[in-house]
Design a protein around this motif. Structure first.
Motif, PDB file in Angstrom:
ATOM      1  N   THR B 284       0.841  -1.199   0.000  1.00  0.00           N
ATOM      2  CA  THR B 284       0.000   0.000   0.000  1.00  0.00           C
ATOM      3  C   THR B 284       0.877   1.250   0.000  1.00  0.00           C
ATOM      4  OG1 THR B 284      -1.527  -1.247   1.362  1.00  0.00           O
ATOM      5  CG2 THR B 284      -1.935   1.102   1.142  1.00  0.00           C
ATOM      6  N   ALA B 285       1.897   1.238   0.855  1.00  0.00           N
ATOM      7  CA  ALA B 285       2.799   2.385   0.934  1.00  0.00           C
ATOM      8  C   ALA B 285       3.437   2.650  -0.423  1.00  0.00           C
ATOM      9  CB  ALA B 285       3.872   2.125   1.986  1.00  0.00           C
ATOM     10  N   LYS B 338       0.389 -11.202  -7.598  1.00  0.00           N
ATOM     11  CA  LYS B 338      -0.267 -12.517  -7.515  1.00  0.00           C
ATOM     12  C   LYS B 338      -0.364 -12.993  -6.066  1.00  0.00           C
ATOM     13  CE  LYS B 338       1.245 -14.231 -12.031  1.00  0.00           C
ATOM     14  NZ  LYS B 338       2.548 -13.593 -12.292  1.00  0.00           N
ATOM     15  N   SER B 339      -0.767 -12.096  -5.188  1.00  0.00           N
ATOM     16  CA  SER B 339      -0.829 -12.492  -3.785  1.00  0.00           C
ATOM     17  C   SER B 339      -2.132 -13.246  -3.520  1.00  0.00           C
ATOM     18  CB  SER B 339      -0.744 -11.246  -2.909  1.00  0.00           C
ATOM     19  OG  SER B 339      -1.630 -10.292  -3.400  1.00  0.00           O
ATOM     20  N   PRO B 340      -2.191 -14.029  -2.468  1.00  0.00           N
ATOM     21  CA  PRO B 340      -3.387 -14.824  -2.185  1.00  0.00           C
ATOM     22  C   PRO B 340      -4.590 -13.956  -1.824  1.00  0.00           C
ATOM     23  CG  PRO B 340      -1.825 -14.952  -0.369  1.00  0.00           C
ATOM     24  CD  PRO B 340      -1.115 -14.279  -1.496  1.00  0.00           C
ATOM     25  N   TYR B 341      -4.358 -12.755  -1.339  1.00  0.00           N
ATOM     26  CA  TYR B 341      -5.471 -11.880  -0.943  1.00  0.00           C
ATOM     27  C   TYR B 341      -5.565 -10.740  -1.965  1.00  0.00           C
ATOM     28  CZ  TYR B 341      -1.532  -9.136   0.535  1.00  0.00           C
ATOM     29  OH  TYR B 341      -0.363  -8.446   0.544  1.00  0.00           O
ATOM     30  N   SER B 342      -6.725 -10.100  -1.978  1.00  0.00           N
ATOM     31  CA  SER B 342      -6.864  -8.971  -2.886  1.00  0.00           C
ATOM     32  C   SER B 342      -6.849  -7.687  -2.065  1.00  0.00           C
ATOM     33  CB  SER B 342      -8.159  -9.141  -3.673  1.00  0.00           C
ATOM     34  OG  SER B 342      -8.704  -7.893  -3.968  1.00  0.00           O
ATOM     35  N   LEU B 343      -5.840  -6.859  -2.346  1.00  0.00           N
ATOM     36  CA  LEU B 343      -5.654  -5.636  -1.566  1.00  0.00           C
ATOM     37  C   LEU B 343      -6.548  -4.532  -2.106  1.00  0.00           C
ATOM     38  CD1 LEU B 343      -3.786  -4.398   0.633  1.00  0.00           C
ATOM     39  CD2 LEU B 343      -2.282  -3.707  -1.194  1.00  0.00           C
ATOM     40  N   SER B 344      -7.265  -3.852  -1.225  1.00  0.00           N
ATOM     41  CA  SER B 344      -8.011  -2.678  -1.668  1.00  0.00           C
ATOM     42  C   SER B 344      -8.047  -1.669  -0.536  1.00  0.00           C
ATOM     43  CB  SER B 344      -9.421  -3.072  -2.081  1.00  0.00           C
ATOM     44  OG  SER B 344     -10.157  -3.428  -0.943  1.00  0.00           O
ATOM     45  N   VAL B 345      -8.211  -0.397  -0.907  1.00  0.00           N
ATOM     46  CA  VAL B 345      -8.235   0.634   0.129  1.00  0.00           C
ATOM     47  C   VAL B 345      -9.463   1.505  -0.028  1.00  0.00           C
ATOM     48  CG1 VAL B 345      -5.747   0.808   0.420  1.00  0.00           C
ATOM     49  CG2 VAL B 345      -6.876   2.206  -1.297  1.00  0.00           C
ATOM     50  N   SER B 346      -9.860   2.143   1.069  1.00  0.00           N
ATOM     51  CA  SER B 346     -10.874   3.193   1.001  1.00  0.00           C
ATOM     52  C   SER B 346     -10.165   4.497   1.296  1.00  0.00           C
ATOM     53  CB  SER B 346     -11.952   2.980   2.045  1.00  0.00           C
ATOM     54  OG  SER B 346     -12.544   1.724   1.859  1.00  0.00           O
ATOM     55  N   ILE B 347     -10.389   5.471   0.413  1.00  0.00           N
ATOM     56  CA  ILE B 347      -9.723   6.753   0.623  1.00  0.00           C
ATOM     57  C   ILE B 347     -10.759   7.859   0.751  1.00  0.00           C
ATOM     58  CG2 ILE B 347      -7.984   8.364  -0.252  1.00  0.00           C
ATOM     59  CD1 ILE B 347      -6.868   6.125  -1.940  1.00  0.00           C
ATOM     60  N   GLY B 348     -10.646   8.624   1.819  1.00  0.00           N
ATOM     61  CA  GLY B 348     -11.502   9.784   1.974  1.00  0.00           C
ATOM     62  C   GLY B 348     -10.635  11.019   2.030  1.00  0.00           C
ATOM     63  N   TYR B 349     -11.247  12.199   1.871  1.00  0.00           N
ATOM     64  CA  TYR B 349     -10.415  13.404   1.923  1.00  0.00           C
ATOM     65  C   TYR B 349     -11.225  14.574   2.434  1.00  0.00           C
ATOM     66  CZ  TYR B 349     -12.798  15.349  -2.092  1.00  0.00           C
ATOM     67  OH  TYR B 349     -13.754  15.861  -2.908  1.00  0.00           O
ATOM     68  N   GLU B 350     -10.507  15.635   2.761  1.00  0.00           N
ATOM     69  CA  GLU B 350     -11.156  16.895   3.110  1.00  0.00           C
ATOM     70  C   GLU B 350     -10.269  18.011   2.579  1.00  0.00           C
ATOM     71  OE1 GLU B 350     -14.075  17.339   4.494  1.00  0.00           O
ATOM     72  OE2 GLU B 350     -13.952  19.496   4.837  1.00  0.00           O
TER      73      GLU B 350
END
Lengths: 386, 397
Positions: B284-285, B338-350
């Motif tokens: 993610t970083a 090809k990792s076993p998990y699927s990475l996803s993020v939620s991004i909010g902003y102001e």
């Protein structure tokens, strides 16, 4: 020795102090101690500048030279005395100051030798107590010269003794180390001072003190680097360093415990991050209380995970400690901690079975998750019944 | 007499170098950087020791003293050459962040001038170009005493310039800053060389070298104080300070506070263990770094699985655009790894506005709320196939 040599030594020391000062302004974590530390740097640097001027004017002809010599020497003695007094206060405050009210009275009491020293110094132009400047504009030691040394080294040595005394009483190994590191501050100034006392030729006391200051600065910075800013526990970087050092030594038995707050995400989601942070602080305080008396290393491993390295205990002991921990969390929960429990798993380090840090962490991790799942099952079983 | 002066001059720098050396060995985990830095410290100490040793024998009249005089003076001048080489390697290593490189022809031609210089120094007993020892065993400067110093100085500067030209394209803003800092402090010893050549009584090269090393060391430490150990992003402490400072006054350029949270990170950790969890954080970083690279962005790890990005951003449209880009970046990272998990993020902003002046915590809270709002929308859309449940099913199997 030629004056230009003194000059070069002084310039070097002042430059180092100036660099530390600038660095500390933006980088040292703010506290009243870092302010005190900066004052110590300023006084030492001031004394060094006076020292350099002293050597460049010493014995030069001219009536104004005498005035310069007098002022510069006076300032030199005042600065060094203030520096040593502040160092003493710094150490005292760091290890012994608990309540503000009482300590101010104590500080006033401790400053009596300083006042005497300053008085004797300021009397020098009239009574030649500590020093005088002769007709050739040369610096001459006064009759009570040794008293200045008494004040100077009195404070520095007293500070070291305070740190040593604290170190012997301290139960946690980490803190003990810190005390002893502070105590070594006196070593370099004493070496420099002795050489200065016996050979008037050398002038190392002050530059060596500057090096001591640099040493303690580096220590201070290292400490702030190793701490997690929220909880005050060691951070992950310092845990890694500690573990990798420890894993290289074979033969000792010790345990790694990994703790994880159950459903921490829910606290964060339901009450917001500020409440989440508060929970983390509370849990880390419980850890400090429960493990405080053991020989251990406490760290915040990640978001809501903590790691404890326990030395010198056995299988029976450790389950006992984990029990105590759970009891402490439970009692805190009754006092308003958001519905939180802690799961923990532990693993003994055995150099035959476990190779390296990663394996050790994974093993403790597995234990912790097993525990967590067991707890979840229990919860599920309980809920339908209720 | 000269010897004692020299000892007094070198005592402090030597103590300082020892302190820095031992302090830096405490950080066992810092792999690549340390090796060159240690070599640098040792080579400066070597120069000082050889210099001192040469002075011990200067003017001594016993048998064999003359041989030692020659030996240590030559050794002293020779010891400057590895120092220059190590300094260059150190700079290269730091701006490349320890990544290995193919060492081409140019690299090896760089050795030739240094070897030539060393050979000329070794010729000193025959040709008294740089220095000589007279019949009373006293040291004298030769006619061309300045040549090796000037030559090595020019060599150092020229190599640095070459390095900069070659690495310019890969240099991020931060690395560029570092390069200039290190280069700036190389000029200190160079000034020392000039002073020492003009004025014989001032032995300032090595003390000045020591000061350079001290500044570089403190800079290294400073970076660690503000960095998150796992991801290398800024840490929470630095973030708090940065936001606080940025919110002090209304700003002319509009900027936004983004907060990103990994979806179901807990599930990833629980199912696959912390090692994989760490990898998810790291990925993610890296994705955030890729997305917010070109802009003048400040990226930090806020807490466990939350990240914060602060960057200039004209309006809501641009902010949405940036969020989309970050999500796309993470998707491509999923395909790549090809990792076993699927990475996803939620991004909010102001967006920062005047009402947040002096209220950094309110800004944080609004961005946080926006992030949770979006996360919940995602969850509703995701419905039954949310990855969290998916994982617990896997676990049950």
């Amino acid at each position: 020795m030629k004056p230009e040599i003194y000059l070069q030594v002084d310039i070097f020391a002042v430059t180092v102090l100036a660099i530390l000062f600038v660095n500390s302004l933006s980088k040292l974590i703010f506290s009243r101690f870092s302010k005190l530390f900066r004052l110590i740097i300023i006084f030492t640097a001031g004394a060094l500048v006076c020292d350099a001027l002293m050597w460049s004017f010493n014995g030069k002809a001219g009536s104004s030279t005498a005035t310069v010599e007098w002022t510069v020497n006076l300032l030199y003695f005042v600065f060094t005395e203030l520096m040593s007094f502040l160092w003493f206060i710094y150490v005292y405050g760091k290890f012994y100051m608990e309540d503000e009210q009482n300590s101010m009275r104590k500080i006033a009491f401790f400053s009596i030798p300083l006042m005497l020293g300053l008085l004797l110094t300021l009397l020098s132009p009239a009574l030649n107590t500590i020093f005088s400047i002769d007709a050739d504009n040369r610096y001459v030691r006064g009759d009570l010269y040794f008293l200045h040394y008494f004040v100077l080294f009195g404070y520095i040595i007293a500070a070291s003794l305070l740190a040593l005394a604290k170190g012997f009483k301290e139960e946690r190994k980490e803190n003990r180390k810190e005390c002893f590191a502070v105590a070594t501050f006196a070593v370099l100034p004493i070496i420099g001072g002795l050489s200065q006392l016996f050979f008037i030729e050398s002038a190392f006391a002050l530059p060596f003190t500057a090096m001591s200051i640099m040493l303690s600065y580096v220590n201070l910075q290292q400490q702030s680097m190793d701490k997690d800013s929220l909880t005050g526990l060691n951070n992950r970087g310092s845990l890694n360093r500690y573990l990798s050092r420890k894993c290289r030594k074979a033969g000792q038995i010790w345990y790694l415990i990994i703790l994880d707050i159950d459903d921490f995400k829910n606290v964060n989601d339901a009450y917001g991050h500020t409440e989440g942070d508060k929970t983390l602080i509370k849990i880390s305080n419980i850890l400090k209380k429960v493990f405080g008396r053991e020989d251990c290393f406490l760290a915040r491993y990640g978001g809501d995970e903590f790691a404890v390295v326990l030395n010198g205990c056995d299988e029976e002991n450790i389950s006992d400690i984990v029990e105590r921990l759970n009891a402490a969390v439970e009692s805190e929960r009754k006092r308003g901690l958001h519905a939180v429990t802690v799961s923990g798993g532990y693993t003994a380090y055995d150099s035959d079975r476990i190779k390296g840090m990663q394996q050790l962490i994974s093993a403790a991790d597995r234990q912790m998750y097993a525990q967590k799942n067991k707890r979840k099952e229990e919860k599920k079983r309980q809920t339908p019944l209720a | 007499m000269e010897f004692f002066s020299q000892i007094s001059l070198y005592a402090l720098p030597a103590v300082l170098l020892f302190v820095v050396f031992f302090d830096s060995t405490k950080n066992v985990a810092e792999k690549h950087d340390n090796r060159y830095f240690h070599a640098l410290i040792i080579s400066v100490l070597c120069c000082m020791i050889n210099d001192l040793a040469a002075w011990i024998f200067n003017g001594a009249e016993y048998d064999g003293a003359k041989i030692f005089s020659w030996l240590f003076n030559i050794l002293y001048m020779l010891s400057i050459i590895p120092l220059v080489a190590i300094w260059l390697l150190y700079v290269e290593n730091r701006i490349r962040d320890g990544k290995k490189r193919v060492r081409g022809k140019l690299y090896w031609t760089g050795v030739i001038p240094l070897a030539l210089c060393a050979a000329l120094i070794c010729l000193s007993p025959i040709k008294h170009w740089f220095f000589y020892i007279d019949e009373f065993n006293l040291y004298h400067r030769g006619d061309y005493y300045y040549v090796p110093y000037i030559f090595l100085g020019i060599y150092l500067v020229a190599s640095l310039a070459l390095l900069l030209v070659r690495e310019r394209k890969n240099l991020t803003r931060e690395k560029g800053k570092e390069f200039w800092l290190i280069s700036l402090f190389i000029t200190l010893p160079l000034i020392g060389i000039i002073v020492q050549l003009i004025n014989y009584g001032w032995w300032v090269i090595w003390p000045l070298c020591t000061i350079s090393l001290l500044v570089i060391y403190l800079n290294l430490q400073n970076k660690k104080v503000v960095a998150d150990a796992l991801t290398g992003l800024y840490n929470r402490g630095k973030l708090d300070k940065f936001v606080y400072d940025k919110c002090k006054a209304a700003s002319e350029r509009s900027w936004a506070y983004f907060i990103a949270d990994i979806n179901d990170f807990k599930a990833i950790n629980d199912v696959y263990g912390h090692t994989i969890g760490d990898e998810a954080l790291w990925r993610t970083a890296e994705s955030l770094r890729q997305t917010y690279r070109s802009e003048d962005c400040f990226i930090a790890r806020y807490g466990g699985d939350e990240f914060v990005v602060i960057c200039d951003c004209a309006d809501a449209n641009e902010a949405e655009e940036l969020i989309k880009r970050a999500e796309a970046e993470i998707n491509s990272s999923n395909e790549l790894n090809k990792s076993p998990y699927s990475l996803s993020v939620s991004i909010g902003y102001e967006m920062f506005s005047d009402k947040y002046v002096g209220r950094s915590d309110e800004l944080t809270a609004s961005a946080d709320a926006d992030m949770y709002r979006r996360k919940n929308i995602k969850k509703k859309i995701g419905g039954a196939v949310s990855s969290g449940e998916d994982m617990s099913k896997k676990e049950a199997l």
